[in-house]
Design an enzyme around this catalytic site. Structure first.
Site, PDB file in Angstrom:
ATOM      1  N   CYS A  30       2.279   3.725   2.756  1.00  0.00           N
ATOM      2  CA  CYS A  30       2.428   4.430   4.038  1.00  0.00           C
ATOM      3  C   CYS A  30       1.934   3.531   5.179  1.00  0.00           C
ATOM      4  CB  CYS A  30       1.727   5.781   3.994  1.00  0.00           C
ATOM      5  SG  CYS A  30       2.238   6.893   5.320  1.00  0.00           S
TER       6      CYS A  30
ATOM      7  N   HIS B 214       4.478   8.214  -0.627  1.00  0.00           N
ATOM      8  CA  HIS B 214       3.178   8.244  -1.307  1.00  0.00           C
ATOM      9  C   HIS B 214       3.384   8.311  -2.821  1.00  0.00           C
ATOM     10  CE1 HIS B 214       0.553   8.697   2.209  1.00  0.00           C
ATOM     11  NE2 HIS B 214       1.626   9.228   2.758  1.00  0.00           N
TER      12      HIS B 214
ATOM     13  N   GLU C 164       1.258   8.112  -5.072  1.00  0.00           N
ATOM     14  CA  GLU C 164       0.166   8.901  -5.673  1.00  0.00           C
ATOM     15  C   GLU C 164       0.443  10.395  -5.614  1.00  0.00           C
ATOM     16  OE1 GLU C 164       0.118   7.575  -2.713  1.00  0.00           O
ATOM     17  OE2 GLU C 164      -1.023   8.809  -1.290  1.00  0.00           O
TER      18      GLU C 164
END
Lengths: 215, 252
Positions: free
Chosen positions: A88, A194, A196
């Site tokens: 990001c 993202h 994650e």
């Protein structure tokens, strides 16, 4: 799961969803993940990750606040060519210039600038927030291994990366025009989304990154 | 193409998931950690965790429960309840939150939203609005619906978006827990008034209600609690139904 011993180091400069990032890497790497703002820890890293939630200028200022961190990063990533992942805003600071809250110089590792998303459909909301489908331009990169054409990833951003060289864009998403989703060159990789927070697709991407030696 | 998000919401009180009608008469709906795990595996697009009595009881969000819950999730987790300062946000992010919602804290100090979005980025800051019909307008209430503010919901939503909120979580207090559908008029009025995404909340009882929130209310995401917690519908059933109605969702 990777068999070799990896030592991913995640830079924590005081902003962002740091725990989420660490947790996703722990999940893939079997628990050996360091998050730090100490530049001396970078020397022993096998992979370096710069997460980012926040504004471009804050990310840059946050990094500069820790003495030696930027120089340590340049030494390990540019000189020693360790695999680097920016997430990001952590990806955006690889650009030449950021235009969020004024102009801020980035690392200029991948030439281009960070500009406000301007969709050609005025009904589209800003931030671009949620799950969007990756459009791959480059399919043979090791970090994209095993990701199928309909992969969705989680985005949350108002600014996007316009690269000078289109070859540096490995994947895009459609949002009133194409927006850069993954950039890369040499040992550098960056995701606007993202990983994650992108469930199976994201964890696969992280595993691929940790299995990659940067070449 | 960006997909409409389906967001299960955990309303947490003293470490347990609860559900009430019109914000009162709370009943137990399970363990947040177990629920989060189930929703992550089911392919929920995000999870919302609201510590619903944090503001009214004047205490901090229960960080350990947030942490255990977020540990189960590889989808975005938004946490709210008692968020008053940038330190609260940093603590929640360290506990595993990806975004935070600010409700009472924004009304008491609107500049806090500006400060928070500058520090953490707009995409991290969700402003929650609890609105109720009053005379011919929608008014904001705080403290789990116990205190009226005199603020007009549409004006407030615009102001919060101007202050850097990245998203509005809009709950109709008249509809919450009634299973009679979203307040479509409210949802549409707010969604059309702001450039940021609006999450519709309050009143979902059927699969058609989810469709209506997006198709008629112009919401970017739909949030529901009890229909998921009590097993009336699965995440997959919602997605299948929305897809059949022509709404783009992420298949799992």
């Amino acid at each position: 799961m990777s068999k070799k011993i990896n030592r991913p180091v995640i830079l924590d400069y005081g902003s962002g969803n740091i725990r989420s990032v660490v947790k996703a890497f722990e999940n893939v790497n079997g628990g050996r993940v360091l998050s730090t703002n100490n530049p001396s820890e970078l020397a022993s890293a096998s992979h370096i990750i710069l997460p980012g939630v926040g504004a471009f200028a804050d990310c840059k200022i946050g990094l500069l606040a820790f003495s030696g961190l930027v120089n340590g990063l340049i030494e390990q990533v540019i000189e020693k060519r360790k695999p680097f992942l920016g997430i990001c805003v952590g990806m955006q600071v690889m650009a030449t210039l950021g235009r969020e809250h004024g102009e801020t110089h980035g690392f200029d590792w991948i030439q281009g600038q960070i500009v406000k998303i301007k969709p050609d459909d005025i009904d589209l909301k800003i931030p671009h927030m949620g799950w969007n489908e990756l459009v791959f331009h480059e399919t043979i990169h090791p970090v994209l291994s095993g990701l199928d054409a309909a992969s969705h990833a989680y985005f949350a951003h108002s600014y996007c990366f316009e690269t000078i060289d289109p070859k540096h864009v490995l994947a895009s998403v459609e949002y009133g025009g194409l927006i850069t989703a993954i950039v890369g060159r040499d040992n550098l990789i960056g995701t606007q989304f993202h990983p994650e927070k992108s469930q199976r697709v994201g964890l696969q991407f992280i595993e691929n990154f940790l299995n990659w030696d940067g070449t | 193409m960006l997909k409409v998000r389906i967001i299960p919401c955990l309303d947490v009180d003293k470490g347990r998931v609860v559900k009430g009608v019109n914000f009162v008469d709370l009943i137990d709906a399970g363990d947040p950690v177990e629920q989060a795990k189930i929703y992550d595996l089911a392919g929920a697009d995000e999870l919302c965790f609201l510590d619903i009595t944090a503001s009214s009881e004047g205490r901090e969000t229960i960080f350990d429960v947030v942490s255990q819950t977020a540990e189960q999730c590889f989808m975005p987790v938004t946490v709210g309840g008692g968020v008053r300062g940038v330190d609260d946000i940093r603590k929640l992010l360290l506990a595993g939150a990806d975004k935070v919602t600010i409700n009472t804290g924004a009304i008491q100090n609107p500049n806090f939203v500006q400060e928070a979005s500058l520090k953490f980025g707009s995409q991290c800051i969700v402003v929650a609005i609890d609105a109720k019909r009053k005379d011919d307008r929608f008014e904001i209430f705080t403290h789990g619906g116990r205190i009226e503010t005199g603020l007009d919901a549409i004006d407030w939503a615009r102001r919060m978006a101007d202050y850097g909120a990245g998203e509005i979580l809009l709950t109709s207090m008249d509809k919450d827990g009634t299973k009679s559908g979203f307040d479509i008029e409210l949802t549409k009025a707010i969604a059309d008034a702001v450039v940021v995404p609006v999450i519709a909340s309050g009143g979902v009882g059927t699969l058609d209600h989810m469709v209506e929130g997006v198709r008629d209310g112009n919401a970017s995401a739909v949030l529901a609690a009890s229909i998921f917690h009590f097993g009336n519908y699965s995440i997959q059933e919602v997605k299948t139904h929305m897809d059949a109605a022509g709404i783009a969702v992420r298949s799992v």
